[in-house]
Design an enzyme around this catalytic site. Sequence first.
Site, PDB file in Angstrom:
ATOM      1  N   ASP A   1       1.050  -1.200  -0.103  1.00 13.91           N
ATOM      2  CA  ASP A   1      -0.059  -0.008   0.126  1.00 13.91           C
ATOM      3  C   ASP A   1       0.761   0.919  -0.217  1.00 13.91           C
ATOM      4  OD1 ASP A   1      -1.686   2.438   0.592  1.00 13.91           O
ATOM      5  OD2 ASP A   1      -3.343   0.032   1.091  1.00 13.91           O
ATOM      6  N   TYR A  61     -16.733   7.131  -9.267  1.00 10.74           N
ATOM      7  CA  TYR A  61     -16.507   5.946  -9.871  1.00 10.74           C
ATOM      8  C   TYR A  61     -17.614   5.574 -10.620  1.00 10.74           C
ATOM      9  CZ  TYR A  61     -16.174   2.376  -6.073  1.00 10.74           C
ATOM     10  OH  TYR A  61     -15.988   0.825  -6.005  1.00 10.74           O
TER      11      TYR A  61
HETATM   12  C1  AKB Z   1     -19.179   3.440  -2.323  1.00 14.44           C
HETATM   13  O1  AKB Z   1     -20.397   3.507  -1.655  1.00 14.44           O
HETATM   14  O2  AKB Z   1     -18.392   3.895  -3.488  1.00 14.44           O
HETATM   15  C2  AKB Z   1     -18.968   1.542  -1.883  1.00 14.44           C
HETATM   16  C3  AKB Z   1     -19.512   0.587  -3.100  1.00 14.44           C
HETATM   17  C4  AKB Z   1     -20.729   0.419  -3.344  1.00 14.44           C
HETATM   18  O3  AKB Z   1     -18.072   0.380  -4.065  1.00 14.44           O
HETATM   19  N1  AKB Z   1     -18.786   1.187  -1.285  1.00 14.44           N
END
Ligand code: AKB
Length: 313
Positions: free
Chosen positions: A35, A143
Amino acid sequence: METKILIIGASGQIGTELTLKLRKIYGKKNVVAADIRNGNYEVMESGPFEILDALKKKEIIRVVKKHKINHIYLMAAMLSAIAEKKPKKAWSLNMNSLFNVLEIGKAKLVDKIFWPSSIAVFGPDSPKKNAPQDTIMNPTTVYGISKVAGENWCNYYNVKYGVDVRTVRYPGIISYKTNPGGGTTDYAVEIFHAAKKYKAYKSFLKEDAVLPMMYMEDAIDATINVMQHDKFEKYTPYNIAAISFDPAEIAKEIKGFIPEFEISYKPDNRQKIAESWPQTIDDSQARKDWNWKHNYELKDLVKTMLEGLHFTY
Ligand code: AKB
C-alpha cells in the site's frame, strides 16, 4: 506452482481483511501486502509488507519479481463520494492502477488478476429492483464511470491478450474491524460506531434509501472463491448480492439491541448518488457459475457488528 500473492491497497477497508484471510489460506510468507501507507498492526506484523504506489508500474514490477508473485489483487481505488470531489484524481487512480496491472498480466509476469467493480456501474436508467448483470448502465458518478470503463478494459485485455482477470461487483461492505473511506454506503458502518458511542446517529442518506449491502466475511469469501475457480470461458464482472436495507430498517434492528438508540436524517450530496444505484441486484449467474452464496442476513450482521464493536468501546 506455489501461489504467491500481491495485494495492492492492503491497508484499506477490504484489503486489510483480505490480506489476513489470504495469509491464513496460503501461508504468511506467500501473501505480500502493499500500500502507499502502512497497514494496521495485524497486516504489518503477520507477513511481508511493501510500500507501493499503484500508479508506479515499474515499482509494481519490481515487487512482483522480488517476491515471485503470480496473483495480484488490486484493491486500491477512490470510492464514490470522494471521487465526486476529486474527479480527475479518482479517474487517474482508478484507471491507471488498473492499466498497470493489466499490462503486467499482458507481459505474463503474473497469471491471475483480481480487480473489483461495484454496484456503482449502474445508473438511474438501470432497473431499480433485481438489476441484471447485463443491463443498461449509464452511471452518473465518476466512480461508476471508472468501474464501467474498467470492466470494459478487463474484457479487452482478456479477449485480446488472454489476461486472466476476475471481477465481482461489490455492494456496500460492512465490517467492525476496518473502516471504509469516501463511499456512499459508509453510513452502514458509521451507524454502528455511533450507536455504541452516542446511542444516536445522524444519517446522511434518507430513511428509505435502500441499497445492496454485504458483511465483510461474505465479500472476502466471494473474492477468494472467484479467484480459486478453475477457468472461466470469458471475462465476467459478476453481480454479487447478500442483503438490501435502508437506514430506517438497520436502525430498527440496532434498536433491538440498544433500545435507547435514535436515528435522525440529514441527507447530503451522497443521497443523490444512492438514488442513482439499484436497490437490489440479480446475482444468479455467480450463484450458478461458481456457487456463490452469502451467509450473513441482516440480523446476523447487526449482531456480529455490535458484538465485535463491544471490544472497541
Ligand atoms: C461506495 O459506496 O462508493 C462503495 C461501493 C458501493 O462501491 N462502497
